[in-house]
Design an enzyme around this catalytic site. Structure first.
Site, PDB file in Angstrom:
ATOM      1  N   HIS A   1      22.664 -23.125 -15.937  1.00  0.00           N
ATOM      2  CA  HIS A   1      21.713 -22.071 -16.287  1.00  0.00           C
ATOM      3  C   HIS A   1      20.847 -21.752 -15.088  1.00  0.00           C
ATOM      4  O   HIS A   1      20.650 -22.578 -14.195  1.00  0.00           O
ATOM      5  CB  HIS A   1      20.851 -22.470 -17.490  1.00  0.00           C
ATOM      6  CG  HIS A   1      19.765 -23.465 -17.181  1.00  0.00           C
ATOM      7  ND1 HIS A   1      18.506 -23.088 -16.743  1.00  0.00           N
ATOM      8  CD2 HIS A   1      19.747 -24.821 -17.239  1.00  0.00           C
ATOM      9  CE1 HIS A   1      17.767 -24.171 -16.552  1.00  0.00           C
ATOM     10  NE2 HIS A   1      18.491 -25.231 -16.843  1.00  0.00           N
ATOM     11  N   CYS A   2      20.359 -20.504 -15.034  1.00  0.00           N
ATOM     12  CA  CYS A   2      19.390 -20.111 -14.023  1.00  0.00           C
ATOM     13  C   CYS A   2      18.073 -19.856 -14.737  1.00  0.00           C
ATOM     14  O   CYS A   2      17.780 -20.490 -15.740  1.00  0.00           O
ATOM     15  CB  CYS A   2      19.880 -18.885 -13.246  1.00  0.00           C
ATOM     16  SG  CYS A   2      20.288 -17.491 -14.299  1.00  0.00           S
ATOM     17  N   MET A   3      17.275 -18.909 -14.279  1.00  0.00           N
ATOM     18  CA  MET A   3      15.958 -18.721 -14.851  1.00  0.00           C
ATOM     19  C   MET A   3      16.009 -18.118 -16.252  1.00  0.00           C
ATOM     20  O   MET A   3      15.158 -18.409 -17.088  1.00  0.00           O
ATOM     21  CB  MET A   3      15.117 -17.821 -13.947  1.00  0.00           C
ATOM     22  CG  MET A   3      14.766 -18.473 -12.623  1.00  0.00           C
ATOM     23  SD  MET A   3      13.813 -17.377 -11.567  1.00  0.00           S
ATOM     24  CE  MET A   3      12.313 -17.237 -12.555  1.00  0.00           C
TER      25      MET A   3
ATOM     26  N   ARG B   1      19.415 -17.219 -17.841  1.00  0.00           N
ATOM     27  CA  ARG B   1      20.764 -17.094 -18.393  1.00  0.00           C
ATOM     28  C   ARG B   1      21.497 -18.423 -18.523  1.00  0.00           C
ATOM     29  O   ARG B   1      21.394 -19.289 -17.662  1.00  0.00           O
ATOM     30  CB  ARG B   1      21.600 -16.161 -17.509  1.00  0.00           C
ATOM     31  CG  ARG B   1      20.976 -14.800 -17.358  1.00  0.00           C
ATOM     32  CD  ARG B   1      21.735 -13.988 -16.352  1.00  0.00           C
ATOM     33  NE  ARG B   1      21.052 -12.730 -16.116  1.00  0.00           N
ATOM     34  CZ  ARG B   1      21.495 -11.790 -15.309  1.00  0.00           C
ATOM     35  NH1 ARG B   1      22.620 -11.989 -14.649  1.00  0.00           N
ATOM     36  NH2 ARG B   1      20.818 -10.681 -15.132  1.00  0.00           N
TER      37      ARG B   1
END
Length: 509
Positions: free
Chosen positions: A29-31, A33
């Site tokens: 995961h990123c910030m 998504r």
């Protein structure tokens, strides 16, 4: 239902719609998504997935990306991983690796171009650093405010140390991530890059000039780590296994370190200085025009994934000047998009589907996340996307004009935009003046985006096609339920590494 149970329920709802555990190749995961590597893209039930109340949109890229929002994604991802792990015990690693391997390879070959892959690698290096940049940037802004007010003089030196420590060593983190991304030993990349920030380089003279600690910055760290990867791979192929543990790391650090000290630091330093000088010259001499062009083009750049090329430039400017003057200008593109979406809302009073999408996506748009508005509203309609770019152009021109007049407006970190950028603003004048200029740019972007879209964003055929009642009562109730869920999802910040095309609520029933 407890928070943990709610997050697990979200993960459990998503898992079968992406093909089940056997279809999951990777989870990250990123910030904002949840990023999934899928074995077979055809198994994903897109419409059912987008209909989930917790899903804000999806992105089709190298990975399948489900937009959940920052507060949610960091909590749902561990639950999702746990569900996949629980199911994985029923299968052997060989079974999982064999399933769909050919499909995955075909997808990568189809979607990947050398330039896009290069930009994706650049993003993979810098995006993990963004949380620290944001945190340290906000602390630096708070510390500056306290210093200006003369408050807490015993605390401000400590806050300055906390805010500056990461930036002082950012080259090491860049080197670490670069080596990892290019297939080398991450710690060796960090070790070579650490030479750049070591105080002892001040005793070294290159081309008749004495080096200074930090010279070359993140660009030098990138070059040093890439070189270290190539040296390490060369050693792995030629050094006997019995000597590999001693010889390979030694030669990697020695050769790469010496080349960095006697070449890369000087060259990267000159390039970094040229970037800073050019940005200053551009905004000082053509600020309004440059802002107009940058604000107009940023949304198309995001669509194509080319905005990732700006990440090292932003980071270099922050490292040199303490802030990047480009980000506040580029952030105006989001303001134009918000204005355009509000005009669409007014111009299509009968289309409940589009209006509901706009209502649910506007809060995120104000905070700098324009993707649901872009891909769910303006881009499918066509002309409103162009008029949104017009709004971004005028907002960027407004901020650029003040830069040309000597009032620099910058951001101490990359990532957030819209209203979320206010805590990170900095410049060469007072904080109040900097905030006022940025807020003025947002207002110009909102107004011009609205006016341009209202008067020029719709032809007669577009109005006739879309200004119709498209919803059944059950769809209206489902929409109201999704809005209630999203209202409790918390604020969203920009996802700077996005390069795909998320799809929000459909514009037609």
């Amino acid at each position: 239902m407890s928070t943990d149970d709610k997050n697990r329920a979200v993960a459990a709802a998503i898992l079968p719609l992406v093909g089940g555990p056997a279809n999951i190749d990777s989870v990250a995961h990123c910030m904002t998504r949840l990023r999934l590597g899928l074995r077979d893209r055809a198994l994903v039930q897109d419409e059912a997935l987008k209909a989930l109340p917790s899903v804000l949109g999806v992105v089709e890229d190298d990975t399948y990306q489900i937009v959940l929002g920052p507060g949610t994604v960091a909590r749902v991802t561990p639950e999702f991983e746990a569900l996949v792990a629980e199911a994985a015990v029923k299968h052997t690693a060989a079974d999982l690796a064999a399933a769909g391997a050919a499909i995955k390879a075909a997808r990568k070959a189809k979607n990947a171009t050398p330039f896009k892959l290069f930009l994706r690698r650049i993003a993979n290096i810098f995006v993990p650093l963004i949380p620290a940049l944001i945190g340290c940037g906000i602390i630096a802004g708070l510390n500056g405010l306290l210093v200006n007010l003369g408050w807490l003089p015993g605390i401000t030196p400590a806050l300055a140390a906390v805010a500056s420590g990461f930036m002082a060593l950012i080259a090491v983190f860049v080197g670490h991530n670069t080596a990892k991304e290019f297939g080398g030993t991450a710690i060796l990349g960090g070790a070579v890059a650490s030479v750049i920030v070591f105080a002892g380089v001040a005793k070294v003279e290159v081309f008749g000039r004495t080096l200074s600690p930090g010279q070359g910055g993140v660009l030098g760290a990138l070059g040093a780590a890439v070189l270290a990867v190539h040296v390490e791979k060369w050693c792995r192929r030629r050094v006997p296994e019995s000597l590999d543990v001693l010889v390979t790391p030694t030669l990697t650090v020695l050769v790469s370190g010496l080349v960095t000290v006697f070449g890369l630091m000087y060259v990267a330093g000159e390039v970094s200085r040229a970037i800073g000088d050019f940005a200053d010259w551009l905004l000082a001499n053509a600020g309004a025009g440059a802002g107009l062009v940058l604000g107009a083009l940023f949304l198309p750049l995001v669509m194509l994934g080319l905005h990732q090329a700006l990440i090292p430039i932003h980071t270099t400017l922050i490292e040199q000047q303490g802030y990047t003057v480009l980000l506040p200008i580029l952030a105006m593109a989001g303001a134009g998009q918000v204005g355009a979406a509000m005009a669409v809302y007014v111009r299509l009073p009968r289309n409940g589907s589009i209006r509901r999408t706009i209502r649910s996506a506007l809060p995120a748009g104000f905070l700098g996340v324009g993707e649901p508005l872009i891909y769910g509203v303006s881009l499918p309609l066509g002309r409103p996307f162009v008029t949104a770019c017009v709004g971004g152009a005028f907002g960027g021109g407004f901020v650029g004009l003040f830069n040309m007049l000597g009032d620099k407006v910058g951001s101490t970190a990359i990532g957030p935009s819209g209203w979320a950028l206010f805590p990170l603003l900095d410049g060469n004048k007072g904080l109040g003046e900097t905030i006022a200029i940025y807020a003025g740019g947002l207002l110009v972007g909102y107004v011009v985006g609205f006016v341009a879209t209202y008067f020029f964003g719709f032809g007669k055929g577009l109005i006739e096609e879309f200004d119709v009642d498209t919803e059944t009562e059950s769809e209206r109730e489902k929409g109201r339920e999704r809005e209630r869920e999203r209202e409790t999802a918390g604020p969203i910040t920009e996802d700077p590494d996005s390069s795909g095309e998320p799809v929000a609520a459909p514009v037609k029933a």
